[in-house]
Scaffold this active site. Structure first.
Site, short mmCIF file in Angstrom:
data_model
loop_
_atom_site.label_atom_id
_atom_site.label_comp_id
_atom_site.label_asym_id
_atom_site.label_seq_id
_atom_site.Cartn_x
_atom_site.Cartn_y
_atom_site.Cartn_z
N LYS A 1 34.17 25.11 11.72
CA LYS A 1 34.84 26.17 11.41
C LYS A 1 35.28 26.89 12.82
O LYS A 1 34.65 26.93 13.69
CB LYS A 1 33.85 27.35 10.70
N ASP B 1 29.56 38.83 2.19
CA ASP B 1 30.62 37.87 1.40
C ASP B 1 30.01 36.90 0.40
O ASP B 1 30.38 35.69 0.49
CB ASP B 1 31.57 37.05 2.61
#
Length: 357
Positions: free
Chosen positions: A97, A192
């Site tokens: 990422k 999240d």
């Protein structure tokens, strides 16, 4: 010090890769790559892995990531682009990422500290962070690769996962959040929680990903800036009310996710044939009040035969999505209620302010 260099690798280390030539950017894979003074080797917080980084040409979306580790080959080379898509050249499978945020000065030191904290978390329901890169302006996080993709693809795909699979996934996510909130050395608020951030291993065990990233992504934000993190449909009300953010935001998001797992549908479905079913949290509470929970799982034979557990899951979810955060349980209490260790009391209306307006 959060980042230390691998003591056994010199600055002139050659990264040897497989011999069949491929051209990536301006570098031929199959040639050698040297780590120089501007590209130091760096190691993971656990010390199990060492990494090298090399930017390809002027295209910042292309780079090479070399990984040394103890178990399989001595040298592995992976290249990825800015969207996190990886090509495995040989050996270890990883997911990368790339963070699109710049940090400087004190924030840079804090970035390294926070990544180090994430790297030291170890739990069977968390995706393991293998290491990170902070070469110049590049911020890369290297994770273990999980073969069965996201919970979103599994849950909302063409085939309905079994009721047993869904309940086990719910238990796993709850235990992972409990670890982040109460059992790891530094408390981590995910901010999240959603199906896209739950990955599944080869045995379909739930593994929470992207934990700790909320704080990393806000390092360059002013402390007075109430920057909302999270995803629509899973975001707790306090985000919009300028209230302090606590672990209860994760509890709220887990409640929404628990209803999705129970009913095997998305939390918001504006294409539903019935308007009353469009918002899952509202419909689930209505079914609970009207004692028609069988409607939530009407096409699921296994769940229909296990309505006692369906009711327990729905009750726990309603407690989790309480608008008043003081009424929401902790993840320890959530885990105990889900597993039947303690009885679930009858939950109140989750949105009393809306219902009396």
């Amino acid at each position: 010090m959060a980042l230390v260099f691998f003591p056994l690798i010199s600055l002139l280390l050659l990264l040897l890769v497989r011999t069949d030539a491929q051209t990536v950017g301006n570098l031929t894979v199959g040639a050698s790559l040297s780590a120089d003074e501007n590209s130091h080797p760096w190691i993971s917080p656990s010390g199990d892995y060492a990494f090298g980084f090399h930017q390809l040409s002027s295209d910042k979306s292309l780079f090479l990531l070399a990984i040394w580790y103890n178990k399989i080959p001595d040298r592995t080379l992976v290249w990825v682009n800015s969207y996190g898509i990886l090509r495995l050249v040989t050996g270890l499978q990883v997911a990368v990422k790339r963070l699109n945020t710049l940090v400087h000065g004190h924030a840079e030191k804090e970035f390294k500290t926070e990544v180090n904290v994430i790297g030291q978390t170890h739990h069977k329901n968390l995706v393991r962070l293998l290491g990170f890169c902070d070469e110049g302006e590049n911020r890369l996080l290297v994770y273990e690769y999980l073969s069965n993709g996201t919970l979103a693809s599994f849950l909302f795909g063409g085939l309905r996962p079994s009721w047993i699979q869904r309940t086990q996934i719910a238990f796993g996510i709850a235990r992972g959040l409990l670890y982040l909130h109460e059992e790891c050395s530094t408390q981590i608020i995910h901010c999240d929680i959603k199906p896209q951030n739950i990955l599944l291993d080869e045995y379909y065990n739930a593994r929470i990903s992207d934990f700790g990233l909320a704080k990393l992504l806000m390092l360059n934000q002013s402390q007075t800036n109430t920057y909302i993190r999270g995803t629509k449909g899973y975001v707790a009300p306090e985000w919009f009310r300028n209230l302090p953010i606590s672990v209860k935001v994760d509890v709220y998001s887990f409640g929404v996710l628990l209803l999705e797992l129970t009913c095997c549908r998305k939390s918001v479905d504006m294409e539903s044939s019935s308007e009353e079913r469009a918002i899952l949290t509202d419909w689930a509470y209505d079914c609970y009040l009207e004692e028609t929970l069988d409607l939530l799982v009407e096409n699921d034979v296994d769940a229909q035969h296990d309505l006692a557990k369906v009711e327990r899951f729905v009750q726990v979810a309603i407690w989790c999505i309480q608008e008043d955060l003081s009424l929401r349980p902790t993840m320890r209490e959530v885990t105990q209620m889900l597993e039947g260790v303690v009885q679930v009391p009858a939950p109140p209306c989750p949105c009393p302010y809306a219902s009396t307006a």
